[in-house]
Design a protein around this motif. Structure first.
Motif, PDB file in Angstrom:
ATOM      1  N   CYS A 168      27.124  16.530 -25.897  1.00 14.64           N
ATOM      2  CA  CYS A 168      28.223  16.943 -25.013  1.00 14.64           C
ATOM      3  C   CYS A 168      29.550  17.004 -25.765  1.00 14.64           C
ATOM      4  CB  CYS A 168      28.354  15.972 -23.841  1.00 14.64           C
ATOM      5  SG  CYS A 168      26.918  15.944 -22.773  1.00 14.64           S
ATOM      6  N   PHE A 169      29.658  16.309 -26.869  1.00 14.75           N
ATOM      7  CA  PHE A 169      30.913  16.233 -27.610  1.00 14.75           C
ATOM      8  C   PHE A 169      30.926  17.110 -28.860  1.00 14.75           C
ATOM      9  CE2 PHE A 169      31.200  12.568 -24.977  1.00 14.75           C
ATOM     10  CZ  PHE A 169      32.556  12.415 -24.750  1.00 14.75           C
ATOM     11  N   ALA A 170      29.778  17.317 -29.470  1.00 15.52           N
ATOM     12  CA  ALA A 170      29.713  17.935 -30.784  1.00 15.52           C
ATOM     13  C   ALA A 170      30.217  19.371 -30.821  1.00 15.52           C
ATOM     14  CB  ALA A 170      28.294  17.880 -31.334  1.00 15.52           C
ATOM     15  N   SER A 171      30.175  20.082 -29.714  1.00 12.08           N
ATOM     16  CA  SER A 171      30.593  21.484 -29.722  1.00 12.08           C
ATOM     17  C   SER A 171      32.098  21.641 -29.578  1.00 12.08           C
ATOM     18  CB  SER A 171      29.882  22.262 -28.611  1.00 12.08           C
ATOM     19  OG  SER A 171      30.281  21.760 -27.351  1.00 12.08           O
ATOM     20  N   ASN A 172      32.813  20.561 -29.312  1.00  6.51           N
ATOM     21  CA  ASN A 172      34.257  20.628 -29.135  1.00  6.51           C
ATOM     22  C   ASN A 172      34.933  19.713 -30.142  1.00  6.51           C
ATOM     23  OD1 ASN A 172      36.948  19.928 -28.206  1.00  6.51           O
ATOM     24  ND2 ASN A 172      36.416  20.952 -26.300  1.00  6.51           N
ATOM     25  N   PRO A 173      35.611  20.289 -31.138  1.00  7.92           N
ATOM     26  CA  PRO A 173      36.221  19.462 -32.190  1.00  7.92           C
ATOM     27  C   PRO A 173      37.226  18.434 -31.671  1.00  7.92           C
ATOM     28  CG  PRO A 173      36.274  21.787 -32.805  1.00  7.92           C
ATOM     29  CD  PRO A 173      35.794  21.714 -31.391  1.00  7.92           C
ATOM     30  N   ILE A 174      37.975  18.773 -30.641  1.00 12.81           N
ATOM     31  CA  ILE A 174      38.965  17.828 -30.122  1.00 12.81           C
ATOM     32  C   ILE A 174      38.269  16.667 -29.423  1.00 12.81           C
ATOM     33  CG2 ILE A 174      40.851  17.525 -28.457  1.00 12.81           C
ATOM     34  CD1 ILE A 174      41.692  20.418 -29.164  1.00 12.81           C
ATOM     35  N   SER A 175      37.273  16.976 -28.599  1.00 16.62           N
ATOM     36  CA  SER A 175      36.520  15.913 -27.925  1.00 16.62           C
ATOM     37  C   SER A 175      35.803  15.027 -28.940  1.00 16.62           C
ATOM     38  CB  SER A 175      35.507  16.501 -26.944  1.00 16.62           C
ATOM     39  OG  SER A 175      36.168  17.149 -25.892  1.00 16.62           O
ATOM     40  N   THR A 176      35.263  15.646 -29.985  1.00 19.76           N
ATOM     41  CA  THR A 176      34.597  14.879 -31.039  1.00 19.76           C
ATOM     42  C   THR A 176      35.583  13.932 -31.708  1.00 19.76           C
ATOM     43  OG1 THR A 176      33.018  16.662 -31.443  1.00 19.76           O
ATOM     44  CG2 THR A 176      33.289  15.041 -33.188  1.00 19.76           C
ATOM     45  N   LYS A 177      36.782  14.430 -31.988  1.00 22.95           N
ATOM     46  CA  LYS A 177      37.806  13.602 -32.626  1.00 22.95           C
ATOM     47  C   LYS A 177      38.185  12.422 -31.739  1.00 22.95           C
ATOM     48  CE  LYS A 177      42.335  13.946 -34.819  1.00 22.95           C
ATOM     49  NZ  LYS A 177      43.434  14.844 -35.181  1.00 22.95           N
ATOM     50  N   VAL A 178      38.370  12.666 -30.444  1.00 19.23           N
ATOM     51  CA  VAL A 178      38.700  11.595 -29.492  1.00 19.23           C
ATOM     52  C   VAL A 178      37.570  10.562 -29.478  1.00 19.23           C
ATOM     53  CG1 VAL A 178      39.014  11.052 -27.031  1.00 19.23           C
ATOM     54  CG2 VAL A 178      40.218  12.995 -28.046  1.00 19.23           C
ATOM     55  N   ALA A 187      28.035   9.580 -36.915  1.00 21.80           N
ATOM     56  CA  ALA A 187      28.776  10.555 -37.726  1.00 21.80           C
ATOM     57  C   ALA A 187      27.830  11.567 -38.358  1.00 21.80           C
ATOM     58  CB  ALA A 187      29.593   9.830 -38.797  1.00 21.80           C
ATOM     59  N   GLU A 188      26.694  11.104 -38.858  1.00 20.95           N
ATOM     60  CA  GLU A 188      25.708  12.004 -39.458  1.00 20.95           C
ATOM     61  C   GLU A 188      25.110  12.947 -38.415  1.00 20.95           C
ATOM     62  OE1 GLU A 188      22.897   9.446 -41.425  1.00 20.95           O
ATOM     63  OE2 GLU A 188      24.242   9.089 -43.123  1.00 20.95           O
ATOM     64  N   PHE A 189      24.817  12.418 -37.252  1.00 21.13           N
ATOM     65  CA  PHE A 189      24.231  13.230 -36.181  1.00 21.13           C
ATOM     66  C   PHE A 189      25.205  14.331 -35.754  1.00 21.13           C
ATOM     67  CE2 PHE A 189      22.792  13.949 -31.754  1.00 21.13           C
ATOM     68  CZ  PHE A 189      21.452  14.159 -31.976  1.00 21.13           C
ATOM     69  N   ILE A 190      26.472  13.984 -35.590  1.00 17.43           N
ATOM     70  CA  ILE A 190      27.484  14.984 -35.225  1.00 17.43           C
ATOM     71  C   ILE A 190      27.632  16.018 -36.334  1.00 17.43           C
ATOM     72  CG2 ILE A 190      29.972  15.333 -34.897  1.00 17.43           C
ATOM     73  CD1 ILE A 190      29.958  12.875 -33.109  1.00 17.43           C
ATOM     74  N   ALA A 191      27.673  15.568 -37.579  1.00 21.45           N
ATOM     75  CA  ALA A 191      27.799  16.505 -38.703  1.00 21.45           C
ATOM     76  C   ALA A 191      26.622  17.473 -38.739  1.00 21.45           C
ATOM     77  CB  ALA A 191      27.901  15.735 -40.023  1.00 21.45           C
ATOM     78  N   GLU A 192      25.430  16.958 -38.463  1.00 25.15           N
ATOM     79  CA  GLU A 192      24.243  17.822 -38.453  1.00 25.15           C
ATOM     80  C   GLU A 192      24.338  18.863 -37.343  1.00 25.15           C
ATOM     81  OE1 GLU A 192      19.462  17.456 -37.750  1.00 25.15           O
ATOM     82  OE2 GLU A 192      20.494  15.824 -38.775  1.00 25.15           O
ATOM     83  N   ILE A 193      24.751  18.441 -36.163  1.00 25.83           N
ATOM     84  CA  ILE A 193      24.881  19.364 -35.041  1.00 25.83           C
ATOM     85  C   ILE A 193      25.954  20.411 -35.335  1.00 25.83           C
ATOM     86  CG2 ILE A 193      25.607  19.559 -32.627  1.00 25.83           C
ATOM     87  CD1 ILE A 193      24.281  16.772 -32.221  1.00 25.83           C
ATOM     88  N   GLN A 194      27.086  19.965 -35.866  1.00 22.12           N
ATOM     89  CA  GLN A 194      28.195  20.885 -36.124  1.00 22.12           C
ATOM     90  C   GLN A 194      27.933  21.813 -37.294  1.00 22.12           C
ATOM     91  OE1 GLN A 194      31.563  18.208 -36.331  1.00 22.12           O
ATOM     92  NE2 GLN A 194      31.974  18.483 -34.153  1.00 22.12           N
ATOM     93  N   SER A 195      26.961  21.500 -38.129  1.00 18.26           N
ATOM     94  CA  SER A 195      26.650  22.381 -39.258  1.00 18.26           C
ATOM     95  C   SER A 195      25.841  23.600 -38.832  1.00 18.26           C
ATOM     96  CB  SER A 195      25.888  21.614 -40.342  1.00 18.26           C
ATOM     97  OG  SER A 195      24.570  21.309 -39.901  1.00 18.26           O
ATOM     98  N   ARG A 196      25.344  23.587 -37.607  1.00 15.49           N
ATOM     99  CA  ARG A 196      24.572  24.718 -37.089  1.00 15.49           C
ATOM    100  C   ARG A 196      25.498  25.898 -36.827  1.00 15.49           C
ATOM    101  NH1 ARG A 196      19.735  22.240 -35.193  1.00 15.49           N
ATOM    102  NH2 ARG A 196      19.466  20.566 -36.688  1.00 15.49           N
ATOM    103  N   PRO A 197      24.973  27.116 -36.914  1.00 17.94           N
ATOM    104  CA  PRO A 197      25.811  28.300 -36.671  1.00 17.94           C
ATOM    105  C   PRO A 197      26.292  28.392 -35.229  1.00 17.94           C
ATOM    106  CG  PRO A 197      23.526  28.927 -37.086  1.00 17.94           C
ATOM    107  CD  PRO A 197      23.617  27.445 -37.271  1.00 17.94           C
ATOM    108  N   ARG A 198      27.490  28.916 -35.069  1.00 17.60           N
ATOM    109  CA  ARG A 198      28.090  29.169 -33.760  1.00 17.60           C
ATOM    110  C   ARG A 198      27.551  30.500 -33.239  1.00 17.60           C
ATOM    111  NH1 ARG A 198      30.905  25.752 -31.311  1.00 17.60           N
ATOM    112  NH2 ARG A 198      32.877  24.933 -31.874  1.00 17.60           N
ATOM    113  N   PRO A 199      27.730  30.798 -31.945  1.00 22.65           N
ATOM    114  CA  PRO A 199      27.214  32.050 -31.388  1.00 22.65           C
ATOM    115  C   PRO A 199      27.710  33.279 -32.133  1.00 22.65           C
ATOM    116  CG  PRO A 199      28.012  30.639 -29.637  1.00 22.65           C
ATOM    117  CD  PRO A 199      28.362  29.973 -30.943  1.00 22.65           C
ATOM    118  N   SER A 200      28.964  33.260 -32.563  1.00 22.75           N
ATOM    119  CA  SER A 200      29.503  34.419 -33.271  1.00 22.75           C
ATOM    120  C   SER A 200      28.840  34.622 -34.624  1.00 22.75           C
ATOM    121  CB  SER A 200      31.015  34.266 -33.456  1.00 22.75           C
ATOM    122  OG  SER A 200      31.287  33.097 -34.212  1.00 22.75           O
TER     123      SER A 200
END
Length: 161
Positions: A68-78, A105-118
């Protein structure tokens, strides 16, 4: 908010005790998220904290909440700042708190390393990963087979310790 409370409740309990200063870190998380989301009024902190203290999430629930947090950088930072605040709040950083903060931190990094829809030909892969569809906005998150295996592996690792 519930996903964040599950994650922070898990972290507060992972060392076997919920210190009163950890409650203050959760209050700051709630207030920060409330302000950033521009929700009306003041957060009902007493009710939210009482709810958080009744939670007893396992590692799978906590890690799944990260989606729920990994797709939003601001929410992830909070969230990451709140985890750090919670861990250091009582002045003692135990091995379990450190280990789980690294895992998160590793789990979030792994999720965020995936390609975005664009970055993809279609949105299905990102939709399945984060619960977001580039055409319709947020949807209910679903775990991919790979994520279920990762959660299972991390849960097994925590059971072995």
């Amino acid at each position: 908010m519930i996903a964040g409370l599950n994650i922070l409740s898990f972290m507060a309990r992972c060392d076997g005790q919920w210190h009163p200063l950890e409650t203050e870190a959760i209050e700051r998380f709630v207030t920060s998220l409330w302000i950033r989301k521009e929700w009306d009024g003041d957060p009902p902190l007493d009710d939210i904290i009482a709810h958080a203290q009744r939670l007893s999430p396992d590692a799978n629930t906590a890690l799944q909440g990260l989606l729920c947090f990994a797709s939003n950088p601001i929410s992830t930072k909070v969230l990451m700042r709140s985890i750090s605040d919670l861990i250091s709040s009582d002045g003692i950083i135990c091995d379990e708190e450190h280990r789980w903060s690294v895992e998160i931190a590793e789990f979030i990094a792994e999720i965020q390393s995936r390609p975005r829809p664009s970055e993809m030909n279609g949105s299905h892969g990102w939709r399945m990963l984060t619960g977001e569809d580039d055409r319709t906005g947020p949807i209910a998150p679903e775990l991919t087979k790979e994520q279920r295996q990762l959660l299972s592996r991390k849960s097994s690792d925590s059971d072995a310790v």
